[in-house]
Design a protein around this motif. Structure first.
Motif, PDB file in Angstrom:
ATOM      1  N   VAL A  42       0.854  -1.186   0.000  1.00 11.12           N
ATOM      2  CA  VAL A  42       0.000   0.000   0.000  1.00 11.12           C
ATOM      3  C   VAL A  42       0.892   1.238   0.000  1.00 11.12           C
ATOM      4  CG1 VAL A  42      -1.797   1.272   1.229  1.00 11.12           C
ATOM      5  CG2 VAL A  42      -1.818  -1.223   1.243  1.00 11.12           C
ATOM      6  N   HIS A  43       0.687   2.089  -0.974  1.00 18.57           N
ATOM      7  CA  HIS A  43       1.452   3.332  -1.089  1.00 18.57           C
ATOM      8  C   HIS A  43       1.010   4.273   0.037  1.00 18.57           C
ATOM      9  CE1 HIS A  43       2.847   7.150  -2.772  1.00 18.57           C
ATOM     10  NE2 HIS A  43       3.694   6.414  -3.485  1.00 18.57           N
ATOM     11  N   PRO A  44       1.944   5.022   0.634  1.00 20.53           N
ATOM     12  CA  PRO A  44       1.561   5.938   1.713  1.00 20.53           C
ATOM     13  C   PRO A  44       0.529   6.981   1.275  1.00 20.53           C
ATOM     14  CG  PRO A  44       3.859   6.276   1.083  1.00 20.53           C
ATOM     15  CD  PRO A  44       3.386   5.042   0.383  1.00 20.53           C
ATOM     16  N   GLY A  45       0.498   7.298   0.000  1.00 18.43           N
ATOM     17  CA  GLY A  45      -0.506   8.232  -0.489  1.00 18.43           C
ATOM     18  C   GLY A  45      -1.917   7.671  -0.380  1.00 18.43           C
ATOM     19  N   GLU A  46      -2.045   6.359  -0.562  1.00 21.95           N
ATOM     20  CA  GLU A  46      -3.350   5.706  -0.410  1.00 21.95           C
ATOM     21  C   GLU A  46      -3.793   5.751   1.045  1.00 21.95           C
ATOM     22  OE1 GLU A  46      -6.807   3.733  -1.641  1.00 21.95           O
ATOM     23  OE2 GLU A  46      -5.299   4.776  -2.806  1.00 21.95           O
ATOM     24  N   VAL A  47      -2.859   5.534   1.957  1.00 23.62           N
ATOM     25  CA  VAL A  47      -3.159   5.634   3.387  1.00 23.62           C
ATOM     26  C   VAL A  47      -3.583   7.061   3.725  1.00 23.62           C
ATOM     27  CG1 VAL A  47      -2.189   5.456   5.724  1.00 23.62           C
ATOM     28  CG2 VAL A  47      -1.615   3.740   3.984  1.00 23.62           C
ATOM     29  N   LEU A  48      -2.855   8.025   3.217  1.00 22.03           N
ATOM     30  CA  LEU A  48      -3.192   9.428   3.440  1.00 22.03           C
ATOM     31  C   LEU A  48      -4.618   9.713   2.972  1.00 22.03           C
ATOM     32  CD1 LEU A  48      -2.442  12.346   4.190  1.00 22.03           C
ATOM     33  CD2 LEU A  48      -1.420  12.559   1.905  1.00 22.03           C
ATOM     34  N   LYS A  49      -4.932   9.239   1.788  1.00 22.11           N
ATOM     35  CA  LYS A  49      -6.269   9.486   1.226  1.00 22.11           C
ATOM     36  C   LYS A  49      -7.361   8.790   2.033  1.00 22.11           C
ATOM     37  CE  LYS A  49      -7.726   7.447  -2.620  1.00 22.11           C
ATOM     38  NZ  LYS A  49      -7.795   7.119  -4.058  1.00 22.11           N
ATOM     39  N   GLN A  50      -7.189   7.479   2.275  1.00 22.42           N
ATOM     40  CA  GLN A  50      -8.242   6.681   2.904  1.00 22.42           C
ATOM     41  C   GLN A  50      -8.421   6.943   4.403  1.00 22.42           C
ATOM     42  OE1 GLN A  50     -10.389   4.636   1.306  1.00 22.42           O
ATOM     43  NE2 GLN A  50      -9.423   5.079  -0.649  1.00 22.42           N
ATOM     44  N   LEU A  51      -7.321   7.101   5.115  1.00 27.58           N
ATOM     45  CA  LEU A  51      -7.410   7.223   6.576  1.00 27.58           C
ATOM     46  C   LEU A  51      -7.429   8.655   7.092  1.00 27.58           C
ATOM     47  CD1 LEU A  51      -5.069   4.353   7.803  1.00 27.58           C
ATOM     48  CD2 LEU A  51      -7.533   4.306   7.349  1.00 27.58           C
ATOM     49  N   TYR A  52      -7.029   9.596   6.267  1.00 25.39           N
ATOM     50  CA  TYR A  52      -6.932  10.966   6.749  1.00 25.39           C
ATOM     51  C   TYR A  52      -7.796  11.940   5.944  1.00 25.39           C
ATOM     52  CZ  TYR A  52      -3.189   9.133   9.599  1.00 25.39           C
ATOM     53  OH  TYR A  52      -2.479   8.389  10.511  1.00 25.39           O
ATOM     54  N   LEU A  53      -7.604  12.014   4.645  1.00 23.29           N
ATOM     55  CA  LEU A  53      -8.327  13.004   3.855  1.00 23.29           C
ATOM     56  C   LEU A  53      -9.819  12.698   3.742  1.00 23.29           C
ATOM     57  CD1 LEU A  53      -5.797  13.776   0.981  1.00 23.29           C
ATOM     58  CD2 LEU A  53      -6.207  15.033   3.105  1.00 23.29           C
ATOM     59  N   MET A  54     -10.156  11.469   3.386  1.00 24.32           N
ATOM     60  CA  MET A  54     -11.570  11.137   3.200  1.00 24.32           C
ATOM     61  C   MET A  54     -12.398  11.324   4.476  1.00 24.32           C
ATOM     62  SD  MET A  54     -11.338   8.020   0.439  1.00 24.32           S
ATOM     63  CE  MET A  54     -13.110   7.793   0.347  1.00 24.32           C
ATOM     64  N   PRO A  55     -11.941  10.829   5.632  1.00 30.11           N
ATOM     65  CA  PRO A  55     -12.735  11.036   6.846  1.00 30.11           C
ATOM     66  C   PRO A  55     -12.916  12.517   7.207  1.00 30.11           C
ATOM     67  CG  PRO A  55     -11.152   9.281   7.207  1.00 30.11           C
ATOM     68  CD  PRO A  55     -10.814   9.923   5.883  1.00 30.11           C
ATOM     69  N   LEU A  56     -11.949  13.343   6.828  1.00 33.47           N
ATOM     70  CA  LEU A  56     -12.045  14.775   7.110  1.00 33.47           C
ATOM     71  C   LEU A  56     -12.802  15.534   6.021  1.00 33.47           C
ATOM     72  CD1 LEU A  56      -8.407  15.437   8.354  1.00 33.47           C
ATOM     73  CD2 LEU A  56     -10.498  15.528   9.737  1.00 33.47           C
ATOM     74  N   GLY A  57     -13.089  14.850   4.918  1.00 32.70           N
ATOM     75  CA  GLY A  57     -13.719  15.529   3.794  1.00 32.70           C
ATOM     76  C   GLY A  57     -12.812  16.599   3.212  1.00 32.70           C
ATOM     77  N   MET A  58     -11.519  16.342   3.252  1.00 32.14           N
ATOM     78  CA  MET A  58     -10.525  17.329   2.823  1.00 32.14           C
ATOM     79  C   MET A  58      -9.920  16.926   1.483  1.00 32.14           C
ATOM     80  SD  MET A  58      -7.067  18.535   4.853  1.00 32.14           S
ATOM     81  CE  MET A  58      -7.962  19.334   6.169  1.00 32.14           C
ATOM     82  N   SER A  59      -9.730  17.882   0.619  1.00 34.61           N
ATOM     83  CA  SER A  59      -9.099  17.626  -0.672  1.00 34.61           C
ATOM     84  C   SER A  59      -7.582  17.694  -0.535  1.00 34.61           C
ATOM     85  CB  SER A  59      -9.557  18.665  -1.696  1.00 34.61           C
ATOM     86  OG  SER A  59      -9.018  19.939  -1.372  1.00 34.61           O
ATOM     87  N   ALA A  60      -6.912  17.143  -1.529  1.00 26.44           N
ATOM     88  CA  ALA A  60      -5.451  17.230  -1.577  1.00 26.44           C
ATOM     89  C   ALA A  60      -5.018  18.685  -1.658  1.00 26.44           C
ATOM     90  CB  ALA A  60      -4.924  16.438  -2.774  1.00 26.44           C
ATOM     91  N   MET A  61      -5.780  19.492  -2.387  1.00 28.25           N
ATOM     92  CA  MET A  61      -5.432  20.907  -2.525  1.00 28.25           C
ATOM     93  C   MET A  61      -5.523  21.625  -1.175  1.00 28.25           C
ATOM     94  SD  MET A  61      -6.831  23.984  -5.042  1.00 28.25           S
ATOM     95  CE  MET A  61      -8.026  22.934  -5.719  1.00 28.25           C
TER      96      MET A  61
END
Length: 96
Positions: free
Chosen positions: A8-27
């Protein structure tokens, strides 16, 4: 059948465990971290590796450690290497 999971790429972890639950975009995350938008976008897409600089910023933002993020990258890199690099023709060396 391999019992090992796909790396699992760390970017996938960032997206799934951090950004998505916060409703936050990469930008939005990039803005908060003070980095170029493309750095986080590429990381989340898995097209760039975690850097120590990004790891330090993510650790601060998400109350983790830089080592947490860098270990994910190292584990991902080693899993990919183990699946793609053939070292079977190298004889182990033994000290006398």
């Amino acid at each position: 059948m391999s019992l090992l999971k796909e790396p699992v790429h760390p970017g996938e972890v960032l997206k799934q465990l951090y950004l998505m639950p916060l409703g936050m975009s990469a930008m939005e995350l990039a803005r908060r971290l003070g980095v170029p938008r493309t750095r986080i976008e590429r990381l989340v897409k898995g097209t760039t590796a975690m850097s120590p600089d990004t790891a330090m910023r993510l650790a601060r933002a998400f109350n983790t450690t830089p080592t947490y993020w860098m270990n994910m990258q190292t584990n991902f890199d080693m899993a990919v290497a183990a699946a793609t690099i053939d070292v079977s023709d190298i004889d182990p060396l033994v000290a006398a």
